[in-house]
Design an enzyme around this catalytic site. Structure first.
Site, short mmCIF file in Angstrom:
data_model
loop_
_atom_site.label_atom_id
_atom_site.label_comp_id
_atom_site.label_asym_id
_atom_site.label_seq_id
_atom_site.Cartn_x
_atom_site.Cartn_y
_atom_site.Cartn_z
CG HIS A 1 -5.41 5.34 4.14
ND1 HIS A 1 -5.54 6.58 3.56
CD2 HIS A 1 -4.08 5.10 4.21
CE1 HIS A 1 -4.33 7.08 3.31
NE2 HIS A 1 -3.43 6.20 3.68
N GLY B 1 -1.97 9.22 7.43
CA GLY B 1 -3.15 10.07 7.55
C GLY B 1 -3.66 10.57 6.20
P1 AMP Z 1 0.15 6.01 3.35
O1 AMP Z 1 -0.73 6.77 4.29
O2 AMP Z 1 0.14 6.55 1.95
O3 AMP Z 1 1.54 5.77 3.89
O4 AMP Z 1 -0.48 4.56 3.20
C1 AMP Z 1 -0.76 3.78 4.34
C2 AMP Z 1 -1.11 2.39 3.88
O5 AMP Z 1 -2.25 2.44 3.02
C3 AMP Z 1 0.02 1.71 3.09
O6 AMP Z 1 0.08 0.35 3.47
C4 AMP Z 1 -0.45 1.87 1.68
O7 AMP Z 1 0.03 0.85 0.82
C5 AMP Z 1 -1.96 1.76 1.84
N1 AMP Z 1 -2.61 2.39 0.69
C6 AMP Z 1 -2.45 3.65 0.24
N2 AMP Z 1 -3.17 3.84 -0.88
C7 AMP Z 1 -3.79 2.67 -1.16
C8 AMP Z 1 -4.67 2.21 -2.19
N3 AMP Z 1 -5.06 3.01 -3.17
N4 AMP Z 1 -5.10 0.94 -2.13
C9 AMP Z 1 -4.70 0.11 -1.15
N5 AMP Z 1 -3.89 0.47 -0.15
C10 AMP Z 1 -3.43 1.73 -0.15
#
Ligand code: AMP
Length: 281
Positions: free
Chosen positions: A37, A31
């Site tokens: 995301h 989230g």
């Molecule tokens: P998180 O909510 O931080 O657990 O991230 C959820 C998903 O979004 C994971 O697969 C992350 O690698 C991806 N994600 C988070 N930040 C980025 C970003 N800056 N660029 C690409 N994917 C991202």
């Protein structure tokens, strides 16, 4: 857009999609959604009939001293962004829904989880692989989307899917950055304006490493030293790790050749940020 809170209502939703032979793309998140995301969600939207985003701040992937309790949340904004992005359903269970009572079964990928972030966050990847498995079992997606910002996570999940014959295609999506190069992250929210300015050092240091390699430098110590130096110029920053490694095994290399991953984790004040770049040699 459907808001699914329980496993049983989610199973019903999934069954209805399967009955209509609709392919399902899953985007697992914690989230506080941002452009990173949304890039995953847009990719999933292009490749699937139905897109499900999960929003779950998974307690089992946080260490006892980590930021579980203060992890940022804004469900209203998340719902608005998902609606705008054409998401079909959000799965947003409570911790109790995912871990009711006795929980004794874990999924653990070895070796790949013992280096980089795994070395500084013991138990983190065990929590990730276990919850991702649960999400796969509940949502039964055809494809699941992971960001390369968390490069090690993507590698670990791919290994898990391969080892356990999980019938889900893992799609890795490039890192999304702010205009000044900082990778977008929910944790950027923790930074004071001064720290936010300092945080650009992560990507700058990766760029310095990349440029040295592209200019012909093949000595890992020289590349690493230049990256360390750039980070140490910033006050109130502490390096957790800087690694130059093989992108498939994540093992540090002694020789720079073919393709290397430059990966780092740096504390900016009380906030630990990660980033990486792949360099073609
Ligand atoms: P998180 O909510 O931080 O657990 O991230 C959820 C998903 O979004 C994971 O697969 C992350 O690698 C991806 N994600 C988070 N930040 C980025 C970003 N800056 N660029 C690409 N994917 C991202």
């Amino acid at each position: 857009m459907e808001l699914l809170k329980t496993v049983s209502e989610t199973r019903q939703f999934v069954a209805s999609q399967k009955e209509e032979k609709r392919s399902i793309g899953l985007v697992p998140t914690m989230g506080y959604l941002h452009q990173g995301h949304l890039s995953l969600i847009h990719t999933a939207r292009e490749q699937n009939d139905t897109v499900v985003v999960s929003i779950f701040v998974n307690p089992t992937q946080f260490g006892p001293q980590e930021d579980l309790d203060r992890y940022p949340r804004d469900l209203e904004k998340d719902c608005r962004l998902c609606t705008q992005a054409g998401v079909d359903a959000i799965f947003m269970p409570t911790a109790n829904e995912m871990y009711p009572g006795r929980f004794l079964t874990w999924v653990q990928v070895q070796e790949l989880t013992e280096v980089l972030c795994g070395a500084s966050r013991p138990g983190h990847f065990r929590g990730v692989t276990t919850v991702v498995n649960k999400l796969f079992n509940i949502i039964q997606p055809d494809r699941a989307y992971f960001g390369l910002k968390d490069f090690q996570q993507a590698v670990v999940i791919k290994q898990m899917v391969q080892d356990l014959n999980i019938p889900v295609e893992i799609v890795a999506v490039p890192t999304v950055r702010e205009a000044d190069g900082l990778a977008t992250s929910s944790r950027n929210e923790y930074l004071t304006p001064q720290e936010r300015a300092r945080a650009t050092v992560l990507y700058r240091s990766l760029q310095i490493g990349r440029q040295l390699i592209e200019a012909g430098e093949r000595n890992v110590h020289s590349v690493r030293e230049a990256m360390v130096k750039e980070i140490e110029r910033q006050p109130n920053t502490r390096i957790d790790y800087i690694a130059i490694c093989d992108p498939s095994t994540l093992v540090p290399v002694d020789q720079i050749k073919n393709q290397v991953l430059l990966a780092l984790a740096v504390w900016i004040g009380n906030t630990r940020l990660i980033d990486n770049v792949l360099v073609e040699v």
